[in-house]
Write an enzyme that holds these catalytic residues in place. Sequence first.
Site, PDB file in Angstrom:
ATOM      1  N   SER A 479       0.824  -1.162  -0.127  1.00  0.00           N
ATOM      2  CA  SER A 479       0.227   0.239  -0.083  1.00  0.00           C
ATOM      3  C   SER A 479       0.912   1.161   0.009  1.00  0.00           C
ATOM      4  CB  SER A 479      -1.032  -0.108   1.266  1.00  0.00           C
ATOM      5  OG  SER A 479      -1.988   0.535   0.981  1.00  0.00           O
ATOM      6  N   ASP A 490       9.215   5.259 -10.798  1.00  0.00           N
ATOM      7  CA  ASP A 490       8.463   5.914 -12.226  1.00  0.00           C
ATOM      8  C   ASP A 490       9.546   7.344 -12.341  1.00  0.00           C
ATOM      9  OD1 ASP A 490       6.585   4.173 -12.350  1.00  0.00           O
ATOM     10  OD2 ASP A 490       4.870   5.513 -11.980  1.00  0.00           O
ATOM     11  N   LYS A 504      -1.511  -4.199  -2.885  1.00  0.00           N
ATOM     12  CA  LYS A 504      -2.501  -3.643  -2.560  1.00  0.00           C
ATOM     13  C   LYS A 504      -2.495  -2.200  -3.032  1.00  0.00           C
ATOM     14  CE  LYS A 504      -4.984  -2.153   1.567  1.00  0.00           C
ATOM     15  NZ  LYS A 504      -4.853  -0.580   1.233  1.00  0.00           N
TER      16      LYS A 504
END
Length: 733
Positions: A479, A490, A504
């Site tokens: 999470s 990224d 998750k």
Amino acid sequence: MIQLFPRPLRALLLGLALVLPLALSTAGFAADQNPGIGSGPTTAQMTTSRMVYGLLSDSRYAYRPRALDAALSRQILDEYLKGLDPNRFFLTAQDVAGFQPYAGTLGNAIRSGQVTPAWAIFTVYRERVRQRVAYARGLLKGDFDFTGNERYYYDREDAPWADAAALDALWRQSVMNDWLRLKLAGKKPEEIRKTLDKRYANMLDSIDALKGDDVFQSFMNAYAETIDPHTEYMNPRSAENFAITMSNSLEGIGAVLFRQDDAIVVRELVPGGPAERSGGLKSGDRIVGVAQGAAGDMKDVIGWRTDDVVQLIRGKAGTLVRLDVVPAEAPLDSKPQELRLTRAKVRIEDARARAETIVVPASGDGPARRIGVIRLPGFYQDFEARRRGDPNYASATRDIAKMLTSFRAQKVDGVVLDLRGNGGGSLAEAVELTGLFIDKGPVVQVRESGGKVTVNHDQDAGVAWDGPLAVLVNRASASASEIVAGAIQDYGRGLIIGETTFGKGTVQTMLDLDRWPSKEDARYGELKLTVAQFFRPGGSSTQNKGVVPDVTFPTSVDASEYGESTYPNALPWTRIVAAPHVQYGNFAPLLAPLQSRHEARAARDVEYQWWVEDVRQFREEQAKKWISLNEVDRRAERDRFDAQRKQRAETRARLGINRDPLLESRADDGLTADERNAADDVARAEAARKATDPLLRESAAILGDAIGLLGRDGRLAAQVLPQTRNAAGHWAD
């Protein structure tokens, strides 16, 4: 505090919840001393049931609401039985068949609040536990034959419900296994009988201690879990405990307690808390009485549930609590000593971020590197203190920012952020913490049930650490951990090292059910509700797939056994449009040489290879799902394990590696956690914290490799870090 919807909420949460089976979640006193179970729901619970229905099946609050129809009603029954008896050790096939008439009525029961079936089913379950415990204790009067070829198949999660005769056979094998473990640990028959008889009696006590709140919470969670894996109902006390976990602080004396036999025992003291500062309490001491203020009556708490005693001891900072304490070294019936403590706000140190420095030795033409390491167990924030404007509110980001300042002063070469085992926490903390490593920009995209996408940005210009960075993750990183790791990946801001994460990719919010009926006291509890799905800046969801590391370690837990993909009702993976963001680097040209160097070094690292061997053996044992009940075979297994420990200890001595602090405690003593000496258990936990961590050390070495490769090869640096060309070791502007 971010709010996705204009309604009362505590905070947006991103985390995993560990839910114990109802039967084993508490321990306490006999049922006839506990009138709280009752035969059905209270008026408040009936109201709560109707509110939860409104949120999960009859509103737009839930990200994926599901109609409470006949099919869902059947699933609720299955989930409730799974919650009560996850390994199918107590209820018989005949019991389950007898519950089937409820399958089509639970939906109406929840809508109306008349959830009496939950109590009816629980009553049967409790009776079966009593029968099984009586059967197990009866077996202790006889002897066992450990010369046969029996196998105890302990994993029954997917097994069919059994009849009473089959359960008799299963329980006999379970008791045999408990007995054999203690026998192999050197215990004599009478000592084994005494230990196991007490263990099984405590199992019954844990059932008899349950209250109506526990039954109701378990049933409501059976409903919640049919909606999605991370929606959860919490009764008022559970909600309070959850808030303490999130805020990383509480008001009390700073002692961790557990129940051992009939007594509440001190496991450990929180550093800096009132209990530790007093010098009057230590691990193993028994608390037998609690009184409020200077003149309050002393309540005898022998036989009480742990959470009931904790509730008495907690209180507003600055207030006085008196404890009757029997020292660990004295018999329980000794005269207690009174200890007076003034409650205070206590930080939970074990849950806080911690920093250390690892020195990576010089290798070849590369110098030694000093790598700063930050271990973060969870993304904590004291939401209420921040709302009040408290300048010292608990915050993972604030703690880590101070550590990064210290690392800069120490001139470390790089930083490893260790998120292994970090199940998540506050969304705001995930965003703000990522902002310590990137300049302004999107961190996570949040899509609501209606399709609206909100981009959560780091709004603060500049970075707290612009140098080399790695994030260490494993399968239990979930999470909020995946938000940080995904954003760092990224942006090309740092290397991701380890295992593929949990997967998750959903957002939960805490809904305070007491705020809607406008009651002053907490009666209805709270609902942790999935309200959105999050996506990385690049548009990919972490749902199911997780974050895939750049440099991989061997898989410790298979994705088919643990992770979001194991939930049958988990949301599928998907992606949305990317949010424009800076690309600091592209590590692709660097990954092959890093992986190659890692594998070569790991092959020479005996501790790393021991870890690989332990993981392989663990996975082989897990795949078997059975254990032999033949004493000769089990002794051979134990002897192989002891020989392995001895061989590793000799290798450590020969190579000059630090002695394993857990060497003596790694052998199976046959005991459960609450049967061990508290002080010894704390010492083992402290030793575990000090034990060598070959994965963390290797992660620091991998980051050191990256620093060296980029520092020596200008052309490679221009490819990997086009924004900065690795100028003076900078990986970000």
